[in-house]
Every structure is written in structure tokens, then in C-alpha cells.
Write a protein that holds these residues in place. Structure first.
Motif, PDB file in Angstrom:
ATOM      1  N   PHE A 230      53.015  43.067  48.204  1.00 41.28           N
ATOM      2  CA  PHE A 230      53.030  41.795  47.485  1.00 41.28           C
ATOM      3  C   PHE A 230      54.074  41.794  46.381  1.00 41.28           C
ATOM      4  O   PHE A 230      54.617  42.840  46.005  1.00 41.28           O
ATOM      5  N   ASP A 231      54.341  40.593  45.855  1.00 37.64           N
ATOM      6  CA  ASP A 231      55.357  40.458  44.813  1.00 37.64           C
ATOM      7  C   ASP A 231      54.714  40.390  43.430  1.00 37.64           C
ATOM      8  O   ASP A 231      53.490  40.507  43.278  1.00 37.64           O
ATOM      9  N   GLU A 232      55.547  40.187  42.414  1.00 40.19           N
ATOM     10  CA  GLU A 232      55.068  40.223  41.031  1.00 40.19           C
ATOM     11  C   GLU A 232      54.056  39.127  40.731  1.00 40.19           C
ATOM     12  O   GLU A 232      53.099  39.339  39.975  1.00 40.19           O
ATOM     13  N   SER A 233      54.232  37.947  41.327  1.00 38.43           N
ATOM     14  CA  SER A 233      53.286  36.859  41.064  1.00 38.43           C
ATOM     15  C   SER A 233      51.882  37.239  41.527  1.00 38.43           C
ATOM     16  O   SER A 233      50.887  36.917  40.870  1.00 38.43           O
ATOM     17  N   GLU A 234      51.794  37.949  42.652  1.00 42.86           N
ATOM     18  CA  GLU A 234      50.491  38.383  43.147  1.00 42.86           C
ATOM     19  C   GLU A 234      49.903  39.476  42.260  1.00 42.86           C
ATOM     20  O   GLU A 234      48.688  39.554  42.076  1.00 42.86           O
ATOM     21  N   LEU A 235      50.763  40.317  41.700  1.00 41.97           N
ATOM     22  CA  LEU A 235      50.285  41.332  40.761  1.00 41.97           C
ATOM     23  C   LEU A 235      49.630  40.671  39.554  1.00 41.97           C
ATOM     24  O   LEU A 235      48.550  41.079  39.108  1.00 41.97           O
ATOM     25  N   ILE A 236      50.263  39.630  39.033  1.00 33.84           N
ATOM     26  CA  ILE A 236      49.722  38.933  37.866  1.00 33.84           C
ATOM     27  C   ILE A 236      48.388  38.273  38.205  1.00 33.84           C
ATOM     28  O   ILE A 236      47.460  38.262  37.391  1.00 33.84           O
ATOM     29  N   LYS A 237      48.266  37.753  39.430  1.00 31.22           N
ATOM     30  CA  LYS A 237      47.003  37.139  39.847  1.00 31.22           C
ATOM     31  C   LYS A 237      45.853  38.139  39.827  1.00 31.22           C
ATOM     32  O   LYS A 237      44.700  37.770  39.615  1.00 31.22           O
ATOM     33  N   GLN A 238      46.159  39.414  40.063  1.00 35.35           N
ATOM     34  CA  GLN A 238      45.117  40.440  40.032  1.00 35.35           C
ATOM     35  C   GLN A 238      44.635  40.707  38.607  1.00 35.35           C
ATOM     36  O   GLN A 238      43.536  41.224  38.405  1.00 35.35           O
ATOM     37  N   ILE A 239      45.465  40.369  37.629  1.00 37.14           N
ATOM     38  CA  ILE A 239      45.171  40.700  36.236  1.00 37.14           C
ATOM     39  C   ILE A 239      44.443  39.576  35.515  1.00 37.14           C
ATOM     40  O   ILE A 239      43.497  39.818  34.760  1.00 37.14           O
ATOM     41  N   ILE A 240      44.872  38.344  35.756  1.00 29.88           N
ATOM     42  CA  ILE A 240      44.293  37.225  35.013  1.00 29.88           C
ATOM     43  C   ILE A 240      43.035  36.712  35.707  1.00 29.88           C
ATOM     44  O   ILE A 240      42.833  36.940  36.897  1.00 29.88           O
ATOM     45  N   PRO A 241      42.161  36.009  34.969  1.00 30.61           N
ATOM     46  CA  PRO A 241      40.943  35.455  35.573  1.00 30.61           C
ATOM     47  C   PRO A 241      41.269  34.399  36.623  1.00 30.61           C
ATOM     48  O   PRO A 241      42.360  33.821  36.633  1.00 30.61           O
ATOM     49  N   ASN A 242      40.310  34.143  37.501  1.00 34.78           N
ATOM     50  CA  ASN A 242      40.522  33.163  38.568  1.00 34.78           C
ATOM     51  C   ASN A 242      40.672  31.738  38.043  1.00 34.78           C
ATOM     52  O   ASN A 242      41.389  30.929  38.620  1.00 34.78           O
ATOM     53  N   ASN A 243      39.983  31.429  36.958  1.00 34.43           N
ATOM     54  CA  ASN A 243      39.943  30.043  36.473  1.00 34.43           C
ATOM     55  C   ASN A 243      41.044  29.767  35.452  1.00 34.43           C
ATOM     56  O   ASN A 243      40.798  29.258  34.367  1.00 34.43           O
ATOM     57  N   TYR A 244      42.278  30.105  35.810  1.00 36.26           N
ATOM     58  CA  TYR A 244      43.368  29.863  34.868  1.00 36.26           C
ATOM     59  C   TYR A 244      43.860  28.421  34.984  1.00 36.26           C
ATOM     60  O   TYR A 244      43.775  27.794  36.037  1.00 36.26           O
ATOM     61  N   ASP A 245      44.376  27.898  33.863  1.00 37.07           N
ATOM     62  CA  ASP A 245      44.791  26.496  33.796  1.00 37.07           C
ATOM     63  C   ASP A 245      46.305  26.322  33.764  1.00 37.07           C
ATOM     64  O   ASP A 245      46.829  25.315  34.228  1.00 37.07           O
ATOM     65  N   GLU A 246      47.007  27.296  33.197  1.00 33.33           N
ATOM     66  CA  GLU A 246      48.451  27.164  33.040  1.00 33.33           C
ATOM     67  C   GLU A 246      49.163  28.072  34.040  1.00 33.33           C
ATOM     68  O   GLU A 246      48.539  28.652  34.924  1.00 33.33           O
TER      69      GLU A 246
END
Length: 353
Positions: A230-246
Motif C-alpha cells: 500500500f501507499d502512504e495514504s493507506e498508512l495514514i488511514k491505519q493511524i487515524i480514527p475511522n470517523n475523520y472529517d477532514e
């Protein structure tokens, strides 16, 4: 790490279905199937017309489709997965799975999962043979430039100490450095659901999951392998909560100020185990984060675990004390932690009392 565990369960559920599906009688093409990170689903299928009969598009709620291929047992092809500045060839692939967002035209497949078994026989594989295969695979990955993907919330340990931390009670098996040369006895000490985290350069990542199983009737061993590239955007998705707004990077920047505390939490555990923290161990830049937020994660400032333990740090910080002197390299100002980030709990890190 709930997101990763959920991903494991989804992935292996898919693999089990694949193993059970032996009704297809189509002949396997002679050429390898080729897939590239961040190609579209249509590009994937157009590049592999010979494999059309094996295509699977599993529609899900919320306009999501899992694109990919499903192969019958003992008809598993070789798959070449390409990524920036490299490629891997994997034999005996049982399934290919990639998330596709139907709401976005020409959505790029930024995370690709390959599922396969080490053994090509019903009788399974011995632990010794599985060990030799994974060590050979790890050697190939090192030769291709893959390194351990230590995150900012993880302890700074030597490869050897990472094994101790991964296998001792109170540690975390997500923090095992794949470059550590395990011997067979150590291999058998690993969790039956072991994960390694890797990166190639600054913007390509891979999680390797091994599910070690025993057939209760025959006692045969089976090793199911899952690769997430996976790429960097997917890495960040693993770190932040699912219910992000921005945006992903904006949400990451909100959490950034809390990452030193997360690392201190794990490094305090490691010190209690008698392990040495390698304070000169470098972090690495996340290009997308740097571009969109100005945060260079390579310059991350940790809290000195030899000056203060996690519990004491939290207690004194909540009492209003200026904790700047406890950060390494003595930054002029303490990294800010937003109220949003303060209320969130990073993976395996407890809420402060």
C-alpha cells in the motif's frame, strides 16, 4: 491495533472461501498475472485478459467493491506486483483483493492484498520448511531494499531487542523488525498470527501476516500468508480514527502532537523488560504529510524515556507542569497537542487517568 486485526480477519475469511472454492475447471494461463500499485481496477483487468474467468468483484455497501481475482486450489498462478522502483514475484497466489471506491471515477487501487499458502499439498507443510521459506523470502526482500517500517509511536529498539519485545508479555508483536535473523526456535515462539511491517523508500509499505494453523483431525500444519502492499495514504488511514472529517493529512497533523507520548508508553515498557532504547535511531519522512502539512516526520522529537516514565509524564503533565525539559534535543517549545488528539487513544495506548 484493531484496524489491522480486522483487516487480517477479512483477508483470511476471503482466503478460506478461496480454498473451499474448487469448482472452477478453467486452465491457468501460462503467463504471470501482473498488477501495479495505484492502477485502476479497469487497468488491472485490461492488463490481464487471460485471467478474465477468475475475476471477482465483490460489491459491498456504501458504494464499495473489492476488486481482484479468486483462484481454485492447486491452480494458483504466479503474480508480479509492481510498485515505484521495484517489483515482487509471488508464486501460488490464491487471491488478489483491492478496495475500489465506486463513488470516485478511475479510483486508484492504493492497497493490494495477495493471499497464498506456503504448502502446495493437502498434507500441509512442516514448521521447519515454513521457516526456511519465510527466511528466504525475507532475504529476497532485504536484497530488494525493503526495510523495517518503524512508526513514530513504536519503541526504538535493535532488531534483536524487537524480538524480545514482540514475544514477552506486555510487549507487542507488531513491532518485530523483520531484518532480525530468527533461528528456528525463535520462529516457533512467534504468535500464530504474526505481523511484520515493511517499507520501500518513503512511500511504499507492506504488511506481511502469517497465520499458522493445525488441522485438528490430522495435525497437519498450514501457513496462510497475506501481503498488503500500500501507499502512504493507506498508512495514514491505519493511524487515524475511522470517523475523520477532514483530509487524511490534516487529521494526521492533529494526532502528531500525541505521538511522543505513545512512543514513551512503549519505550517505558521496553525499559522495564531490560531492553535498551536506541535514541539515535532515525525516523523517516512521510512525503505526503510533508507536502500538505509542512511536518517532516524525520525530525520527530521523542520524550527521553530515561528521564521520565510514561505514567509519571502523564501525571505531571495533567497537573500543569511544563514537560518541555523531558523532550530529547530540548526543543524550544513543547509540541502542541490539540484537544481533539488529547481525547483519542492510539493503538495499545491507554487513556490517561
Amino acid at each position: 491495533m484493531p484496524k489491522q486485526i480486522l483487516s487480517v480477519l477479512v483477508c483470511f475469511s476471503f482466503i478460506f472461501l478461496t480454498v473451499a472454492c474448487q469448482a472452477k475447471h478453467s486452465e491457468l494461463p501460462d503467463k504471470p498475472l501482473e498488477i501495479a500499485l495505484n492502477m485502476t481496477a479497469q487497468e488491472l483487468y485490461d492488463a490481464n485478459p487471460e485471467y478474465k474467468v477468475f475475476q471477482e468483484a465483490d460489491a459491498q455497501p456504501m458504494s464499495v467493491t473489492f476488486q481482484g481475482y479468486d483462484f481454485p486450489r492447486y491452480k494458483e498462478p504466479t503474480v508480479i506486483i509492481k510498485y515505484p522502483n521495484g517489483e515482487l514475484s509471488i508464486d501460488g497466489v490464491m487471491s488478489i483483493l483491492a478496495y475500489d471506491d465506486n463513488k470516485k471515477a478511475n479510483y486508484k487501487l492504493s492497497k493490494i492484498n495477495l493471499g497464498f499458502l506456503f504448502n502446495q499439498k493437502v498434507s500441509g507443510i512442516s514448521d521447519e520448511d515454513a521457516y526456511q521459506k519465510i527466511m528466504s523470502f525475507f532475504k529476497e526482500l532485504q536484497d530488494k531494499g525493503w526495510t523495517y517500517a518503524k512508526s513514530l509511536s513504536e519503541p526504538r529498539l535493535s532488531p534483536k531487542d524487537s524480538f524480545t519485545f514482540a514475544t514477552k508479555e506486555g510487549g507487542s508483536d507488531f513491532n518485530l523488525d523483520y531484518t532480525y535473523p530468527l533461528n528456528f526456535e525463535q520462529w516457533m515462539q512467534l504468535s500464530d498470527l504474526q505481523v511484520w511491517q515493511l517499507r520501500h523508500g518513503k512511500d511504499v509499505f507492506m504488511n506481511i501476516r502469517i497465520n499458522r494453523q493445525s488441522d485438528p483431525e490430522t495435525g497437519s500444519r498450514h501457513y496462510l500468508i497475506s501481503l498488503d502492499v500500500f501507499d502512504e495514504s493507506e498508512l495514514i488511514k491505519q493511524i487515524i480514527p475511522n470517523n475523520y472529517d477532514e483530509s487524511l493529512t490534516k487529521e494526521y497533523s492533529k494526532l502528531y502532537g500525541g505521538l511522543p507520548e505513545a512512543r514513551l508508553f512503549f519505550e517505558t515498557k521496553a525499559i522495564k523488560m531490560g531492553l535498551k532504547i536506541q535514541q539515535d535511531q532515525p525516523d523517516y519522512t512521510l512525503p505526503l504529510v510533508l507536502k500538505e502539512t509542512g511536518i517532516d516526520t524525520r525530525k520527530f522529537v521523542s520524550i527521553d524515556p530515561y528521564k521520565i516514565a510514561y505514567e509519571e509524564f502523564i501525571k505531571r503533565q495533567e497537573a500543569g507542569e511544563d514537560m518541555t525539559p523531558y523532550y530529547e534535543n530540548q526543543p524550544e517549545t513543547k509540541p502542541e497537542m490539540s484537544s481533539q488528539a488529547r481525547g483519542r487513544c492510539l493503538a495499545d495506548q491507554p487513556h490517561s487517568a
